[in-house]
Design a protein around this motif. Sequence first.
Motif, PDB file in Angstrom:
ATOM      1  N   GLY A  71      18.018  18.973  44.107  1.00  0.00           N
ATOM      2  CA  GLY A  71      17.855  19.325  42.700  1.00  0.00           C
ATOM      3  C   GLY A  71      17.217  20.689  42.504  1.00  0.00           C
ATOM      4  N   LEU A  72      17.425  21.583  43.446  1.00  0.00           N
ATOM      5  CA  LEU A  72      16.855  22.928  43.396  1.00  0.00           C
ATOM      6  C   LEU A  72      17.880  23.916  42.849  1.00  0.00           C
ATOM      7  CD1 LEU A  72      15.177  22.886  46.922  1.00  0.00           C
ATOM      8  CD2 LEU A  72      14.023  22.714  44.704  1.00  0.00           C
ATOM      9  N   PRO A  73      17.408  25.067  42.401  1.00  0.00           N
ATOM     10  CA  PRO A  73      18.353  26.112  42.011  1.00  0.00           C
ATOM     11  C   PRO A  73      19.077  26.629  43.252  1.00  0.00           C
ATOM     12  CG  PRO A  73      16.134  26.984  42.018  1.00  0.00           C
ATOM     13  CD  PRO A  73      16.018  25.503  42.269  1.00  0.00           C
ATOM     14  N   PRO A  74      20.068  27.471  43.089  1.00  0.00           N
ATOM     15  CA  PRO A  74      20.858  27.975  44.217  1.00  0.00           C
ATOM     16  C   PRO A  74      20.077  29.013  45.041  1.00  0.00           C
ATOM     17  CG  PRO A  74      21.552  29.026  42.205  1.00  0.00           C
ATOM     18  CD  PRO A  74      20.542  27.991  41.811  1.00  0.00           C
ATOM     19  N   LEU A  75      19.135  28.532  45.823  1.00  0.00           N
ATOM     20  CA  LEU A  75      18.237  29.425  46.561  1.00  0.00           C
ATOM     21  C   LEU A  75      18.955  30.299  47.589  1.00  0.00           C
ATOM     22  CD1 LEU A  75      15.280  26.944  47.070  1.00  0.00           C
ATOM     23  CD2 LEU A  75      15.508  28.731  45.325  1.00  0.00           C
ATOM     24  N   ASP A  76      20.158  29.899  47.978  1.00  0.00           N
ATOM     25  CA  ASP A  76      20.906  30.741  48.912  1.00  0.00           C
ATOM     26  C   ASP A  76      21.276  32.084  48.276  1.00  0.00           C
ATOM     27  OD1 ASP A  76      22.581  29.030  47.332  1.00  0.00           O
ATOM     28  OD2 ASP A  76      24.291  29.421  48.654  1.00  0.00           O
ATOM     29  N   ALA A  77      21.232  32.167  46.957  1.00  0.00           N
ATOM     30  CA  ALA A  77      21.501  33.440  46.271  1.00  0.00           C
ATOM     31  C   ALA A  77      20.417  34.470  46.551  1.00  0.00           C
ATOM     32  CB  ALA A  77      21.605  33.215  44.765  1.00  0.00           C
ATOM     33  N   GLN A  89      22.319  42.442  50.068  1.00  0.00           N
ATOM     34  CA  GLN A  89      23.405  41.615  49.544  1.00  0.00           C
ATOM     35  C   GLN A  89      23.588  40.375  50.418  1.00  0.00           C
ATOM     36  OE1 GLN A  89      26.547  44.438  50.006  1.00  0.00           O
ATOM     37  NE2 GLN A  89      26.029  45.556  48.147  1.00  0.00           N
ATOM     38  N   PRO A  90      24.083  39.294  49.840  1.00  0.00           N
ATOM     39  CA  PRO A  90      24.368  38.104  50.657  1.00  0.00           C
ATOM     40  C   PRO A  90      25.616  38.327  51.498  1.00  0.00           C
ATOM     41  CG  PRO A  90      25.079  37.736  48.411  1.00  0.00           C
ATOM     42  CD  PRO A  90      24.386  39.080  48.434  1.00  0.00           C
ATOM     43  N   GLY A  91      25.766  37.491  52.491  1.00  0.00           N
ATOM     44  CA  GLY A  91      26.967  37.544  53.319  1.00  0.00           C
ATOM     45  C   GLY A  91      28.177  37.011  52.586  1.00  0.00           C
ATOM     46  N   PHE A  95      29.651  33.730  48.969  1.00  0.00           N
ATOM     47  CA  PHE A  95      30.681  33.730  47.934  1.00  0.00           C
ATOM     48  C   PHE A  95      31.751  32.683  48.235  1.00  0.00           C
ATOM     49  CE2 PHE A  95      28.637  37.854  47.718  1.00  0.00           C
ATOM     50  CZ  PHE A  95      28.301  37.889  46.376  1.00  0.00           C
ATOM     51  N   ARG A  96      32.106  32.535  49.513  1.00  0.00           N
ATOM     52  CA  ARG A  96      33.104  31.539  49.905  1.00  0.00           C
ATOM     53  C   ARG A  96      32.647  30.143  49.515  1.00  0.00           C
ATOM     54  NH1 ARG A  96      32.934  28.273  53.721  1.00  0.00           N
ATOM     55  NH2 ARG A  96      31.401  29.410  54.949  1.00  0.00           N
ATOM     56  N   ASN A  98      30.818  29.277  47.185  1.00  0.00           N
ATOM     57  CA  ASN A  98      30.862  29.156  45.728  1.00  0.00           C
ATOM     58  C   ASN A  98      32.267  29.357  45.152  1.00  0.00           C
ATOM     59  OD1 ASN A  98      28.021  28.671  44.732  1.00  0.00           O
ATOM     60  ND2 ASN A  98      27.694  30.374  46.143  1.00  0.00           N
ATOM     61  N   GLY A  99      33.268  29.402  46.019  1.00  0.00           N
ATOM     62  CA  GLY A  99      34.651  29.496  45.563  1.00  0.00           C
ATOM     63  C   GLY A  99      35.038  30.840  44.984  1.00  0.00           C
ATOM     64  N   LEU A 100      34.362  31.898  45.449  1.00  0.00           N
ATOM     65  CA  LEU A 100      34.627  33.245  44.937  1.00  0.00           C
ATOM     66  C   LEU A 100      35.024  34.187  46.058  1.00  0.00           C
ATOM     67  CD1 LEU A 100      31.487  33.471  42.659  1.00  0.00           C
ATOM     68  CD2 LEU A 100      33.842  33.310  41.867  1.00  0.00           C
ATOM     69  N   PRO A 101      35.765  35.235  45.729  1.00  0.00           N
ATOM     70  CA  PRO A 101      36.057  36.244  46.750  1.00  0.00           C
ATOM     71  C   PRO A 101      34.797  37.066  47.013  1.00  0.00           C
ATOM     72  CG  PRO A 101      36.892  36.964  44.635  1.00  0.00           C
ATOM     73  CD  PRO A 101      36.378  35.559  44.440  1.00  0.00           C
ATOM     74  N   ASP A 102      34.730  37.638  48.194  1.00  0.00           N
ATOM     75  CA  ASP A 102      33.594  38.483  48.569  1.00  0.00           C
ATOM     76  C   ASP A 102      33.715  39.812  47.824  1.00  0.00           C
ATOM     77  OD1 ASP A 102      31.655  40.046  49.739  1.00  0.00           O
ATOM     78  OD2 ASP A 102      32.334  39.702  51.792  1.00  0.00           O
ATOM     79  N   PRO A 103      32.817  40.095  46.879  1.00  0.00           N
ATOM     80  CA  PRO A 103      32.937  41.324  46.097  1.00  0.00           C
ATOM     81  C   PRO A 103      32.642  42.585  46.906  1.00  0.00           C
ATOM     82  CG  PRO A 103      30.868  40.270  45.601  1.00  0.00           C
ATOM     83  CD  PRO A 103      31.641  39.321  46.488  1.00  0.00           C
ATOM     84  N   PHE A 104      32.058  42.415  48.077  1.00  0.00           N
ATOM     85  CA  PHE A 104      31.705  43.578  48.886  1.00  0.00           C
ATOM     86  C   PHE A 104      32.724  43.843  49.993  1.00  0.00           C
ATOM     87  CE2 PHE A 104      27.765  41.633  47.226  1.00  0.00           C
ATOM     88  CZ  PHE A 104      27.497  42.597  46.278  1.00  0.00           C
ATOM     89  N   ALA A 105      33.790  43.055  50.007  1.00  0.00           N
ATOM     90  CA  ALA A 105      34.894  43.301  50.929  1.00  0.00           C
ATOM     91  C   ALA A 105      35.787  44.382  50.325  1.00  0.00           C
ATOM     92  CB  ALA A 105      35.689  42.019  51.159  1.00  0.00           C
ATOM     93  N   GLN A 106      36.320  45.217  51.144  1.00  0.00           N
ATOM     94  CA  GLN A 106      37.074  46.375  50.656  1.00  0.00           C
ATOM     95  C   GLN A 106      38.321  46.014  49.862  1.00  0.00           C
ATOM     96  OE1 GLN A 106      37.796  48.804  54.091  1.00  0.00           O
ATOM     97  NE2 GLN A 106      35.778  49.756  53.977  1.00  0.00           N
ATOM     98  N   ARG A 107      38.943  44.905  50.160  1.00  0.00           N
ATOM     99  CA  ARG A 107      40.225  44.593  49.515  1.00  0.00           C
ATOM    100  C   ARG A 107      40.107  43.713  48.280  1.00  0.00           C
ATOM    101  NH1 ARG A 107      42.560  44.149  55.226  1.00  0.00           N
ATOM    102  NH2 ARG A 107      43.562  46.173  55.467  1.00  0.00           N
ATOM    103  N   THR A 108      38.905  43.417  47.839  1.00  0.00           N
ATOM    104  CA  THR A 108      38.746  42.563  46.667  1.00  0.00           C
ATOM    105  C   THR A 108      39.074  43.360  45.410  1.00  0.00           C
ATOM    106  OG1 THR A 108      37.017  41.328  47.812  1.00  0.00           O
ATOM    107  CG2 THR A 108      37.147  41.059  45.426  1.00  0.00           C
TER     108      THR A 108
END
Length: 132
Positions: A71-77, A89-91, A95-96, A98-108
């Motif tokens: 019941g904690l907040p998303p501490l991995d953020a 920045q996180p690895g 993002f994976r 959390n079902g999101l693309p990696d915003p720091f990857a070059q092809r996003t």
Amino acid sequence: MDETGFTSEQVDEAIDYVIQNGACNNGSTTTYSLVFAAAGLAAPQELHNGGDSHVVSKFMEAFHHRCVGRGLPPLDALVVHVVGARKGQPGGGYFRINGLPDPFAQRTPPEQVVRAVHFWENQKLSCANWGT
């Protein structure tokens, strides 16, 4: 310890470390190395160099799900890289999970970058609000 290379107790120790050293300090970030040290694990860099990069991903995934379970907040953020191109920045796994693309990857694509970064910022804010 099971085939993942860590125990649930180690995950809880890492979470407790983030609570005491990040979340309760207005949502300050902390580093992967410090989180892994708190769990009694080798530094992520050593695990990657030793061919055990899957342990890093599996540990942070367990960390994420355990926060939800407790019941904690998303501490991995709040867990970020200390050096390199992703400093502060996180690895990509964050993002994976959390079902999101990696915003720091070059092809996003730019619109997905904005969405993922906005999500991360909101997650950090929820931790900061929880910790105050």
